[in-house]
Design a protein around this motif. Structure first.
Motif, short mmCIF file in Angstrom:
data_model
loop_
_atom_site.label_atom_id
_atom_site.label_comp_id
_atom_site.label_asym_id
_atom_site.label_seq_id
_atom_site.Cartn_x
_atom_site.Cartn_y
_atom_site.Cartn_z
N GLU A 42 9.42 5.49 -2.90
CA GLU A 42 8.43 6.44 -2.40
C GLU A 42 9.12 7.52 -1.57
O GLU A 42 10.32 7.45 -1.28
CB GLU A 42 7.38 5.72 -1.56
CG GLU A 42 6.56 4.70 -2.34
CD GLU A 42 5.47 4.08 -1.49
OE1 GLU A 42 4.69 4.84 -0.88
OE2 GLU A 42 5.41 2.84 -1.41
N ASN A 92 6.87 -8.77 -2.03
CA ASN A 92 6.06 -7.68 -2.57
C ASN A 92 6.01 -7.84 -4.09
O ASN A 92 7.03 -7.79 -4.76
CB ASN A 92 6.69 -6.33 -2.19
CG ASN A 92 5.92 -5.15 -2.73
OD1 ASN A 92 4.94 -5.29 -3.46
ND2 ASN A 92 6.38 -3.96 -2.38
N ARG A 116 11.46 1.48 -1.81
CA ARG A 116 10.37 1.26 -2.75
C ARG A 116 10.22 2.41 -3.74
O ARG A 116 9.33 2.38 -4.59
CB ARG A 116 9.05 1.07 -2.00
CG ARG A 116 8.99 -0.24 -1.25
CD ARG A 116 7.60 -0.68 -0.84
NE ARG A 116 6.65 0.32 -0.45
CZ ARG A 116 5.71 0.14 0.49
NH1 ARG A 116 5.68 -1.00 1.16
NH2 ARG A 116 4.83 1.08 0.76
N SER A 138 0.85 -1.18 0.00
CA SER A 138 0.00 0.00 0.00
C SER A 138 0.89 1.23 0.00
O SER A 138 1.83 1.33 0.80
CB SER A 138 -0.91 0.01 1.24
OG SER A 138 -1.69 1.18 1.29
N GLN A 139 0.63 2.16 -0.89
CA GLN A 139 1.46 3.36 -0.98
C GLN A 139 1.44 4.14 0.33
O GLN A 139 0.41 4.34 0.93
CB GLN A 139 0.98 4.26 -2.11
CG GLN A 139 1.34 3.73 -3.50
CD GLN A 139 0.95 4.71 -4.59
OE1 GLN A 139 -0.16 5.22 -4.61
NE2 GLN A 139 1.85 4.98 -5.51
N TYR A 158 1.58 -3.05 -6.13
CA TYR A 158 0.75 -2.22 -5.27
C TYR A 158 -0.72 -2.55 -5.49
O TYR A 158 -1.14 -2.88 -6.60
CB TYR A 158 0.96 -0.73 -5.58
CG TYR A 158 2.26 -0.17 -5.07
CD1 TYR A 158 2.38 0.27 -3.75
CD2 TYR A 158 3.37 -0.07 -5.90
CE1 TYR A 158 3.57 0.79 -3.28
CE2 TYR A 158 4.57 0.46 -5.44
CZ TYR A 158 4.66 0.89 -4.12
OH TYR A 158 5.85 1.40 -3.65
#
Length: 324
Positions: A268, A59, A266, A34-35, A62
């Motif tokens: 982000e 993973n 990731r 999940s972002q 998303y």
């Protein structure tokens, strides 16, 4: 096995440092991330809790929201799903044999979903949201049902608001640009909510604890077939994930550092990790029956379930799930 006895067993395992906790086999569990956040099993992996257990987690992309995660679980593309309790129950009603493994998040005075408007908005409270546009991350999940319950609580039709699907990273943008009247930041999106609040110019009108009280917001989900095929792996997965939930509550600053590292890896924004407020889950990381029964009662009220058709014990994981 009762929740009380399960808690005692897990507490004993914690005191022993989970010495000897291991799966009888090597098992790889795929999941969708999940972002802006990390699940407890991701945190457990970052902390090394699965080392020596035979369990690895992978993973594979998303999820746009909980329902998409459950679709991937149902199709066999992943072994781990994660969604709001209402979405999990709807998936089970639709014929999926899922088990709610552990609470992914909870809502309380520290961790909650918050509905924001611009400071100069005429919207003041729940009764004013009827007919307004509300940005949510997905339909059919926690925010969707919280809005329905909020409207029901003030005697308005539960479908009285216009929900607009917006990815978490864009919730602040669509509100400030006037594309929606309200943006709903989920309890799992405290990183995005914190960043938006720091910028200023927003006003909270209500949160989900105002409507639901303290309750588990959602669950990490396994298929019952997986639990039966890999009972020791499932047990260890739940125990170590619950251990990570306790770690996050007891070591908030260290947890934010782990979040920042994982988000950076990731690709982000690691800066938003500073706004992580915790998982909001009770000590021990275990659910109580109300976490599920509340939403069963809602679905009975809406006519989606018959009275007595489904009980919390039918949904919640326990170590003897594999034999049921």
């Amino acid at each position: 096995m009762t929740f009380h006895s399960r808690k005692l067993l897990l507490s004993a395992a914690f005191l022993l440092g989970f010495a000897g906790a291991a799966s009888a086999e090597d098992v790889n569990l795929r999941y969708l991330a999940s972002q802006g956040g990390l699940t407890a099993h991701e945190l457990a992996a970052e902390l090394g809790y699965f080392e020596g257990t035979g369990i690895t987690i992978e993973n594979v992309g998303y999820a746009a929201g909980g329902p998409a995660s459950l679709i991937a679980l149902a199709s066999g593309d992943v072994e781990i799903g994660s969604a709001a309790t209402s979405a999990v129950l709807n998936a089970i009603i639709s014929g999926n044999d899922f088990v709610a493994a552990y609470p992914s998040n909870g809502i309380n005075d520290e961790v909650q979903s918050i509905f924001y408007v611009l400071e100069d908005s005429p919207i003041k409270d729940i009764k004013d949201i009827a007919g307004k546009s509300i940005a949510v991350n997905t339909l059919g999940a926690h925010l969707d049902y919280t809005i329905r319950e909020a409207l029901h609580s003030v005697g308005l039709p539960t479908d009285g608001a216009n929900q607009v699907v917006v990815p978490g990273p864009q919730l602040e943008q669509v509100l400030r640009s006037g594309q929606v009247d309200i943006s709903a930041f989920g309890y799992w999106q405290t990183t995005f909510e914190g960043a938006a609040r720091k910028t200023g110019g927003l006003r909270a009108i209500f949160d989900d604890t105002d409507v639901l009280g303290e309750i588990a917001g959602g669950f990490v989900v396994l298929s019952r077939d997986f639990v039966k095929a890999h009972p020791e792996a499932a047990k260890t997965f739940v125990e170590q994930s619950a251990r990570a939930l306790d770690y996050a509550r007891e070591h908030p600053e260290e947890t934010r550092q782990v979040f920042a590292k994982a988000l950076k890896e990731r690709g982000e924004n690691p800066d938003i990790a500073q706004y992580f407020r915790g998982y909001g889950v009770r000590a021990g990381g275990l659910p109580v029956e109300r976490d599920v029964q509340f939403w069963i009662d809602v679905l009975v009220r809406e006519g989606k379930l018959k009275e007595g058709q489904l009980a919390a014990k039918d949904v919640l994981y326990s170590p003897d799930t594999a034999t049921n």
